[in-house]
Design a protein around this motif. Structure first.
Motif, PDB file in Angstrom:
ATOM      1  N   GLU A  17       0.831  -1.207   0.000  1.00  0.00           N
ATOM      2  CA  GLU A  17       0.000   0.000   0.000  1.00  0.00           C
ATOM      3  C   GLU A  17       0.863   1.254   0.000  1.00  0.00           C
ATOM      4  O   GLU A  17       0.536   2.243  -0.656  1.00  0.00           O
ATOM      5  N   GLN A  18       1.970   1.226   0.721  1.00  0.00           N
ATOM      6  CA  GLN A  18       2.884   2.364   0.707  1.00  0.00           C
ATOM      7  C   GLN A  18       3.347   2.660  -0.713  1.00  0.00           C
ATOM      8  O   GLN A  18       3.360   3.821  -1.155  1.00  0.00           O
ATOM      9  N   LEU A  19       3.719   1.594  -1.421  1.00  0.00           N
ATOM     10  CA  LEU A  19       4.203   1.764  -2.792  1.00  0.00           C
ATOM     11  C   LEU A  19       3.096   2.252  -3.715  1.00  0.00           C
ATOM     12  O   LEU A  19       3.322   3.117  -4.570  1.00  0.00           O
ATOM     13  N   MET A  20       1.882   1.730  -3.537  1.00  0.00           N
ATOM     14  CA  MET A  20       0.766   2.151  -4.387  1.00  0.00           C
ATOM     15  C   MET A  20       0.394   3.603  -4.139  1.00  0.00           C
ATOM     16  O   MET A  20       0.030   4.326  -5.078  1.00  0.00           O
ATOM     17  N   ILE A  21       0.478   4.053  -2.904  1.00  0.00           N
ATOM     18  CA  ILE A  21       0.222   5.476  -2.602  1.00  0.00           C
ATOM     19  C   ILE A  21       1.225   6.341  -3.353  1.00  0.00           C
ATOM     20  O   ILE A  21       0.870   7.348  -3.979  1.00  0.00           O
ATOM     21  N   PHE A  22       2.487   5.945  -3.286  1.00  0.00           N
ATOM     22  CA  PHE A  22       3.540   6.705  -3.964  1.00  0.00           C
ATOM     23  C   PHE A  22       3.296   6.740  -5.471  1.00  0.00           C
ATOM     24  O   PHE A  22       3.356   7.804  -6.100  1.00  0.00           O
ATOM     25  N   LEU A  23       3.023   5.588  -6.068  1.00  0.00           N
ATOM     26  CA  LEU A  23       2.811   5.522  -7.514  1.00  0.00           C
ATOM     27  C   LEU A  23       1.570   6.303  -7.936  1.00  0.00           C
ATOM     28  O   LEU A  23       1.547   6.914  -9.004  1.00  0.00           O
ATOM     29  N   PHE A  24       0.540   6.270  -7.107  1.00  0.00           N
ATOM     30  CA  PHE A  24      -0.670   7.032  -7.410  1.00  0.00           C
ATOM     31  C   PHE A  24      -0.365   8.521  -7.495  1.00  0.00           C
ATOM     32  O   PHE A  24      -0.804   9.208  -8.426  1.00  0.00           O
ATOM     33  N   VAL A  25       0.397   9.026  -6.539  1.00  0.00           N
ATOM     34  CA  VAL A  25       0.707  10.460  -6.502  1.00  0.00           C
ATOM     35  C   VAL A  25       1.575  10.870  -7.687  1.00  0.00           C
ATOM     36  O   VAL A  25       1.274  11.843  -8.385  1.00  0.00           O
ATOM     37  N   VAL A  26       2.649  10.121  -7.949  1.00  0.00           N
ATOM     38  CA  VAL A  26       3.580  10.549  -8.999  1.00  0.00           C
ATOM     39  C   VAL A  26       3.032  10.306 -10.403  1.00  0.00           C
ATOM     40  O   VAL A  26       3.348  11.048 -11.335  1.00  0.00           O
ATOM     41  N   SER A  27       2.212   9.281 -10.584  1.00  0.00           N
ATOM     42  CA  SER A  27       1.713   8.985 -11.934  1.00  0.00           C
ATOM     43  C   SER A  27       0.549   9.879 -12.333  1.00  0.00           C
ATOM     44  O   SER A  27       0.339  10.136 -13.521  1.00  0.00           O
ATOM     45  N   HIS A  28      -0.205  10.361 -11.364  1.00  0.00           N
ATOM     46  CA  HIS A  28      -1.363  11.201 -11.660  1.00  0.00           C
ATOM     47  C   HIS A  28      -1.138  12.668 -11.300  1.00  0.00           C
ATOM     48  O   HIS A  28      -2.018  13.494 -11.541  1.00  0.00           O
ATOM     49  N   GLY A  29       0.022  12.981 -10.718  1.00  0.00           N
ATOM     50  CA  GLY A  29       0.226  14.347 -10.248  1.00  0.00           C
ATOM     51  C   GLY A  29      -0.784  14.703  -9.178  1.00  0.00           C
ATOM     52  O   GLY A  29      -1.245  15.846  -9.083  1.00  0.00           O
ATOM     53  N   ALA A  30      -1.139  13.715  -8.380  1.00  0.00           N
ATOM     54  CA  ALA A  30      -2.218  13.883  -7.402  1.00  0.00           C
ATOM     55  C   ALA A  30      -1.763  14.674  -6.181  1.00  0.00           C
ATOM     56  O   ALA A  30      -0.591  14.630  -5.791  1.00  0.00           O
ATOM     57  N   SER A  31      -2.681  15.391  -5.587  1.00  0.00           N
ATOM     58  CA  SER A  31      -2.395  16.142  -4.367  1.00  0.00           C
ATOM     59  C   SER A  31      -2.543  15.229  -3.159  1.00  0.00           C
ATOM     60  O   SER A  31      -3.047  14.096  -3.254  1.00  0.00           O
ATOM     61  N   ASN A  32      -2.119  15.727  -2.023  1.00  0.00           N
ATOM     62  CA  ASN A  32      -2.275  14.978  -0.784  1.00  0.00           C
ATOM     63  C   ASN A  32      -3.760  14.702  -0.521  1.00  0.00           C
ATOM     64  O   ASN A  32      -4.136  13.601  -0.108  1.00  0.00           O
ATOM     65  N   ARG A  33      -4.596  15.684  -0.811  1.00  0.00           N
ATOM     66  CA  ARG A  33      -6.036  15.507  -0.591  1.00  0.00           C
ATOM     67  C   ARG A  33      -6.611  14.431  -1.512  1.00  0.00           C
ATOM     68  O   ARG A  33      -7.447  13.636  -1.095  1.00  0.00           O
ATOM     69  N   ASP A  34      -6.149  14.417  -2.769  1.00  0.00           N
ATOM     70  CA  ASP A  34      -6.601  13.378  -3.697  1.00  0.00           C
ATOM     71  C   ASP A  34      -6.253  11.993  -3.156  1.00  0.00           C
ATOM     72  O   ASP A  34      -7.064  11.059  -3.219  1.00  0.00           O
ATOM     73  N   ALA A  35      -5.036  11.861  -2.646  1.00  0.00           N
ATOM     74  CA  ALA A  35      -4.593  10.575  -2.107  1.00  0.00           C
ATOM     75  C   ALA A  35      -5.380  10.200  -0.858  1.00  0.00           C
ATOM     76  O   ALA A  35      -5.696   9.019  -0.641  1.00  0.00           O
ATOM     77  N   GLN A  36      -5.711  11.176  -0.035  1.00  0.00           N
ATOM     78  CA  GLN A  36      -6.521  10.896   1.155  1.00  0.00           C
ATOM     79  C   GLN A  36      -7.861  10.291   0.763  1.00  0.00           C
ATOM     80  O   GLN A  36      -8.311   9.302   1.359  1.00  0.00           O
ATOM     81  N   SER A  44      -1.324  13.187   7.065  1.00  0.00           N
ATOM     82  CA  SER A  44      -0.007  12.911   7.637  1.00  0.00           C
ATOM     83  C   SER A  44       0.486  11.518   7.246  1.00  0.00           C
ATOM     84  O   SER A  44       1.685  11.315   7.004  1.00  0.00           O
ATOM     85  N   THR A  45      -0.435  10.558   7.163  1.00  0.00           N
ATOM     86  CA  THR A  45      -0.060   9.201   6.753  1.00  0.00           C
ATOM     87  C   THR A  45       0.393   9.187   5.295  1.00  0.00           C
ATOM     88  O   THR A  45       1.392   8.552   4.949  1.00  0.00           O
ATOM     89  N   ILE A  46      -0.331   9.904   4.443  1.00  0.00           N
ATOM     90  CA  ILE A  46       0.043   9.993   3.032  1.00  0.00           C
ATOM     91  C   ILE A  46       1.439  10.602   2.897  1.00  0.00           C
ATOM     92  O   ILE A  46       2.308  10.077   2.184  1.00  0.00           O
ATOM     93  N   SER A  47       1.682  11.701   3.591  1.00  0.00           N
ATOM     94  CA  SER A  47       2.980  12.373   3.511  1.00  0.00           C
ATOM     95  C   SER A  47       4.104  11.490   4.028  1.00  0.00           C
ATOM     96  O   SER A  47       5.191  11.413   3.430  1.00  0.00           O
ATOM     97  N   LYS A  48       3.837  10.803   5.135  1.00  0.00           N
ATOM     98  CA  LYS A  48       4.862   9.959   5.748  1.00  0.00           C
ATOM     99  C   LYS A  48       5.312   8.856   4.800  1.00  0.00           C
ATOM    100  O   LYS A  48       6.522   8.670   4.571  1.00  0.00           O
ATOM    101  N   TYR A  49       4.363   8.130   4.227  1.00  0.00           N
ATOM    102  CA  TYR A  49       4.741   6.982   3.413  1.00  0.00           C
ATOM    103  C   TYR A  49       5.169   7.374   2.003  1.00  0.00           C
ATOM    104  O   TYR A  49       5.944   6.652   1.385  1.00  0.00           O
ATOM    105  N   PHE A  50       4.708   8.506   1.528  1.00  0.00           N
ATOM    106  CA  PHE A  50       5.250   9.017   0.262  1.00  0.00           C
ATOM    107  C   PHE A  50       6.733   9.301   0.443  1.00  0.00           C
ATOM    108  O   PHE A  50       7.568   8.923  -0.396  1.00  0.00           O
ATOM    109  N   GLY A  51       7.083   9.954   1.542  1.00  0.00           N
ATOM    110  CA  GLY A  51       8.478  10.256   1.822  1.00  0.00           C
ATOM    111  C   GLY A  51       9.315   9.008   2.043  1.00  0.00           C
ATOM    112  O   GLY A  51      10.473   8.932   1.623  1.00  0.00           O
ATOM    113  N   THR A  52       8.717   8.011   2.699  1.00  0.00           N
ATOM    114  CA  THR A  52       9.439   6.761   2.957  1.00  0.00           C
ATOM    115  C   THR A  52       9.816   6.053   1.658  1.00  0.00           C
ATOM    116  O   THR A  52      10.952   5.609   1.472  1.00  0.00           O
TER     117      THR A  52
END
Length: 209
Positions: A17-36, A44-52
């Motif tokens: 799930e951490q990896l899918m969150i990251f790929l979702f954000v970078v492939s779609h140019g998604a915002s933190n809110r979109d990922a939420q 905060s969870t989205i930001s934490k694991y995107f950074g990880t």
């Protein structure tokens, strides 16, 4: 990545799930809110694991982006009369590529390239197999490609892979023709077929082609 210890699952969020969150954000140019909204996680969870995941991928870069054996002549060059012996010293090609970014306020102008978009100017080198062998990021989109290359080769911390004597990188006319960088003639056609229409120096055109 989990097996090599790059990052580990948490009690609530698996590695997948951490990896899918990251790929979702970078492939779609998604915002933190979109990922939420998509993953039903807090900001905060989205930001934490995107950074990880980003840090883990960065730490892996040296395993995949590395210089080739510059003492060898690539088989595609060695066994092709069109390239050999003319390009037997070739070790790779260098150019800049622009990656979109979001920058606001007064800083935005530094990131605007020739097309008006805000970007990062990334210097990249690749070999004859189209594999990346070097990359340098961190320059604003307004920076000229030649300036980025100059920084890459002048700063030891950038670890630029210089070729041995007699070897060189191919670059376009935006760079200087010097040392281990071989550029085409400026102001000369790249295509032989344009010669009849535009005229020009046949030898220089042949070289550029």
């Amino acid at each position: 990545m989990e097996q090599t210890g790059r990052f580990t699952p948490s009690r609530a969020v698996s590695v997948e799930e951490q990896l899918m969150i990251f790929l979702f954000v970078v492939s779609h140019g998604a915002s933190n809110r979109d990922a939420q909204e998509t993953w039903k996680r807090s900001g905060s969870t989205i930001s934490k694991y995107f950074g990880t995941v980003l840090e883990a991928i960065f730490n892996m870069s040296g395993e995949y982006i590395r210089p080739p054996n510059m003492n060898n002549v690539h088989h595609t060059i060695r066994y092709n009369n069109r390239f050999f012996p003319y390009f037997q010293g070739y070790v790779g090609a260098i150019d800049g590529t622009h990656v979109s970014t979001c920058v606001g306020g007064a800083r935005a102008d530094k990131f605007r390239g020739r097309k008006g978009d805000t970007t990062w100017n990334i210097l990249a080198a690749c070999d004859f197999d189209l594999k990346f062998t070097y990359m340098l990021s961190g320059w604003e989109g307004s920076a000229h490609d030649a300036r980025v290359l100059e920084h890459a080769i002048s700063e030891p911390l950038n670890s630029f892979p210089f070729p041995p004597p007699g070897k060189y990188y191919l670059v376009d006319s935006g760079y200087a023709n010097r040392g281990c960088f071989l550029a085409p003639y400026r102001g000369t056609n790249y295509r032989i077929r344009d010669r009849r229409r535009l005229g020009g120096d046949r030898k220089k055109e042949q070289f550029n082609y």
